[in-house]
Design a protein around this motif. Structure first.
Motif, PDB file in Angstrom:
ATOM      1  N   ILE A 104      24.946  13.413 -32.326  1.00 46.94           N
ATOM      2  CA  ILE A 104      24.147  12.930 -31.199  1.00 46.94           C
ATOM      3  C   ILE A 104      23.679  14.093 -30.332  1.00 46.94           C
ATOM      4  O   ILE A 104      22.505  14.172 -29.948  1.00 46.94           O
ATOM      5  CB  ILE A 104      24.952  11.907 -30.374  1.00 46.94           C
ATOM      6  CG1 ILE A 104      25.180  10.632 -31.199  1.00 46.94           C
ATOM      7  CG2 ILE A 104      24.247  11.592 -29.056  1.00 46.94           C
ATOM      8  CD1 ILE A 104      26.198   9.684 -30.598  1.00 46.94           C
ATOM      9  N   ASN A 105      24.571  15.017 -30.034  1.00 46.27           N
ATOM     10  CA  ASN A 105      24.214  16.144 -29.173  1.00 46.27           C
ATOM     11  C   ASN A 105      23.280  17.152 -29.838  1.00 46.27           C
ATOM     12  O   ASN A 105      22.667  17.965 -29.141  1.00 46.27           O
ATOM     13  CB  ASN A 105      25.466  16.839 -28.655  1.00 46.27           C
ATOM     14  CG  ASN A 105      26.146  16.032 -27.575  1.00 46.27           C
ATOM     15  OD1 ASN A 105      25.506  15.280 -26.855  1.00 46.27           O
ATOM     16  ND2 ASN A 105      27.452  16.182 -27.463  1.00 46.27           N
ATOM     17  N   ALA A 106      23.148  17.094 -31.151  1.00 46.92           N
ATOM     18  CA  ALA A 106      22.163  17.953 -31.823  1.00 46.92           C
ATOM     19  C   ALA A 106      20.756  17.624 -31.331  1.00 46.92           C
ATOM     20  O   ALA A 106      19.869  18.478 -31.337  1.00 46.92           O
ATOM     21  CB  ALA A 106      22.257  17.791 -33.337  1.00 46.92           C
TER      22      ALA A 106
ATOM     23  N   PHE B 106      14.664   3.971 -29.104  1.00 49.30           N
ATOM     24  CA  PHE B 106      15.768   4.382 -29.961  1.00 49.30           C
ATOM     25  C   PHE B 106      17.124   3.997 -29.381  1.00 49.30           C
ATOM     26  O   PHE B 106      18.072   3.741 -30.131  1.00 49.30           O
ATOM     27  CB  PHE B 106      15.680   5.873 -30.292  1.00 49.30           C
ATOM     28  CG  PHE B 106      14.643   6.138 -31.335  1.00 49.30           C
ATOM     29  CD1 PHE B 106      14.935   6.003 -32.674  1.00 49.30           C
ATOM     30  CD2 PHE B 106      13.348   6.486 -30.979  1.00 49.30           C
ATOM     31  CE1 PHE B 106      13.968   6.208 -33.650  1.00 49.30           C
ATOM     32  CE2 PHE B 106      12.373   6.700 -31.925  1.00 49.30           C
ATOM     33  CZ  PHE B 106      12.684   6.562 -33.274  1.00 49.30           C
ATOM     34  N   THR B 107      17.237   3.892 -28.075  1.00 48.36           N
ATOM     35  CA  THR B 107      18.466   3.383 -27.472  1.00 48.36           C
ATOM     36  C   THR B 107      18.604   1.904 -27.794  1.00 48.36           C
ATOM     37  O   THR B 107      19.693   1.426 -28.155  1.00 48.36           O
ATOM     38  CB  THR B 107      18.450   3.609 -25.947  1.00 48.36           C
ATOM     39  OG1 THR B 107      18.361   5.011 -25.696  1.00 48.36           O
ATOM     40  CG2 THR B 107      19.709   3.063 -25.300  1.00 48.36           C
ATOM     41  N   PHE B 108      17.508   1.170 -27.705  1.00 51.28           N
ATOM     42  CA  PHE B 108      17.495  -0.257 -28.046  1.00 51.28           C
ATOM     43  C   PHE B 108      17.884  -0.458 -29.507  1.00 51.28           C
ATOM     44  O   PHE B 108      18.730  -1.308 -29.827  1.00 51.28           O
ATOM     45  CB  PHE B 108      16.106  -0.823 -27.753  1.00 51.28           C
ATOM     46  CG  PHE B 108      15.941  -2.266 -28.107  1.00 51.28           C
ATOM     47  CD1 PHE B 108      16.473  -3.263 -27.299  1.00 51.28           C
ATOM     48  CD2 PHE B 108      15.253  -2.641 -29.244  1.00 51.28           C
ATOM     49  CE1 PHE B 108      16.318  -4.601 -27.622  1.00 51.28           C
ATOM     50  CE2 PHE B 108      15.094  -3.974 -29.582  1.00 51.28           C
ATOM     51  CZ  PHE B 108      15.634  -4.963 -28.763  1.00 51.28           C
ATOM     52  N   LEU B 109      17.290   0.309 -30.403  1.00 53.71           N
ATOM     53  CA  LEU B 109      17.576   0.163 -31.832  1.00 53.71           C
ATOM     54  C   LEU B 109      19.023   0.494 -32.177  1.00 53.71           C
ATOM     55  O   LEU B 109      19.585  -0.090 -33.108  1.00 53.71           O
ATOM     56  CB  LEU B 109      16.623   1.038 -32.652  1.00 53.71           C
ATOM     57  CG  LEU B 109      15.159   0.623 -32.658  1.00 53.71           C
ATOM     58  CD1 LEU B 109      14.313   1.654 -33.408  1.00 53.71           C
ATOM     59  CD2 LEU B 109      14.992  -0.757 -33.253  1.00 53.71           C
TER      60      LEU B 109
ATOM     61  N   MET C 210      20.810  10.317 -31.650  1.00 50.48           N
ATOM     62  CA  MET C 210      20.313  11.693 -31.655  1.00 50.48           C
ATOM     63  C   MET C 210      18.831  11.723 -31.329  1.00 50.48           C
ATOM     64  O   MET C 210      18.370  12.535 -30.518  1.00 50.48           O
ATOM     65  CB  MET C 210      20.555  12.370 -33.009  1.00 50.48           C
ATOM     66  CG  MET C 210      20.027  13.800 -33.058  1.00 50.48           C
ATOM     67  SD  MET C 210      20.107  14.553 -34.691  1.00 50.48           S
ATOM     68  CE  MET C 210      18.899  13.600 -35.562  1.00 50.48           C
ATOM     69  N   VAL C 211      18.067  10.824 -31.938  1.00 50.45           N
ATOM     70  CA  VAL C 211      16.626  10.769 -31.667  1.00 50.45           C
ATOM     71  C   VAL C 211      16.399  10.343 -30.212  1.00 50.45           C
ATOM     72  O   VAL C 211      15.537  10.904 -29.527  1.00 50.45           O
ATOM     73  CB  VAL C 211      15.901   9.837 -32.664  1.00 50.45           C
ATOM     74  CG1 VAL C 211      14.429   9.706 -32.300  1.00 50.45           C
ATOM     75  CG2 VAL C 211      16.046  10.370 -34.091  1.00 50.45           C
ATOM     76  N   ALA C 212      17.191   9.390 -29.734  1.00 49.97           N
ATOM     77  CA  ALA C 212      17.075   8.988 -28.321  1.00 49.97           C
ATOM     78  C   ALA C 212      17.355  10.178 -27.412  1.00 49.97           C
ATOM     79  O   ALA C 212      16.661  10.381 -26.413  1.00 49.97           O
ATOM     80  CB  ALA C 212      18.054   7.850 -28.019  1.00 49.97           C
ATOM     81  N   ARG C 213      18.322  11.000 -27.773  1.00 46.78           N
ATOM     82  CA  ARG C 213      18.665  12.188 -26.972  1.00 46.78           C
ATOM     83  C   ARG C 213      17.509  13.190 -26.978  1.00 46.78           C
ATOM     84  O   ARG C 213      17.252  13.840 -25.965  1.00 46.78           O
ATOM     85  CB  ARG C 213      19.943  12.802 -27.536  1.00 46.78           C
ATOM     86  CG  ARG C 213      20.515  13.960 -26.793  1.00 46.78           C
ATOM     87  CD  ARG C 213      21.074  13.640 -25.426  1.00 46.78           C
ATOM     88  NE  ARG C 213      21.991  12.535 -25.353  1.00 46.78           N
ATOM     89  CZ  ARG C 213      23.321  12.632 -25.392  1.00 46.78           C
ATOM     90  NH1 ARG C 213      23.899  13.798 -25.548  1.00 46.78           N
ATOM     91  NH2 ARG C 213      24.071  11.553 -25.283  1.00 46.78           N
ATOM     92  N   ILE C 214      16.803  13.291 -28.092  1.00 48.92           N
ATOM     93  CA  ILE C 214      15.626  14.174 -28.138  1.00 48.92           C
ATOM     94  C   ILE C 214      14.634  13.738 -27.071  1.00 48.92           C
ATOM     95  O   ILE C 214      14.119  14.555 -26.310  1.00 48.92           O
ATOM     96  CB  ILE C 214      14.966  14.157 -29.533  1.00 48.92           C
ATOM     97  CG1 ILE C 214      15.865  14.842 -30.549  1.00 48.92           C
ATOM     98  CG2 ILE C 214      13.595  14.823 -29.499  1.00 48.92           C
ATOM     99  CD1 ILE C 214      15.426  14.662 -31.997  1.00 48.92           C
TER     100      ILE C 214
END
Length: 113
Positions: free
Chosen positions: A55-57, A88-91, A106-110
């Motif tokens: 996730i942090n990546a 992405f948080t929803f998904l 991870m994508v949400a974090r991006i």
């Protein structure tokens, strides 16, 4: 001598304050929920650590998107990041396994960063 903020600067400050709140909330929430996430997906503590690493990546990968702000326009990139983070948080709520959950987060974090 202090110059008063313009109406635009006040709106921008309020908007960025909300964005900053969600960034802090996201980091806090994942650490507080890690035990529940591990239980949900049947992960060991070590696997939970790797999930957080995945996730942090997204934080590192976010710089690829941030660099586009000057080229695409900051308003457009900000709109894209808000929509991407929300989507992405929803998904991730329906992720069938830990890898899917970690990848979506991870994508949400991006988008968040």
């Amino acid at each position: 001598m202090n110059t008063p903020l313009t109406a635009y600067q006040k709106r921008l400050f309020a908007f960025l304050s909300v964005a900053n709140f969600f960034e802090g909330y996201d980091f806090f929430a994942i650490s507080q929920l890690l035990t529940s996430i591990r239980e949900t997906y049947g992960l060991t503590p070590e696997q939970g650590t790797w999930l957080i690493t995945l996730i942090n990546a997204g934080t590192i990968l976010a710089y690829l998107l941030v660099r586009r702000a000057d080229r695409w326009g900051r308003r457009r990139v900000l709109s894209i990041t808000i929509a991407g983070y929300a989507l992405f948080t929803f998904l991730s709520a329906w992720a069938p396994n830990a890898v899917a959950f970690g990848s979506l987060q991870m994508v949400a974090r991006i988008f968040l960063i």
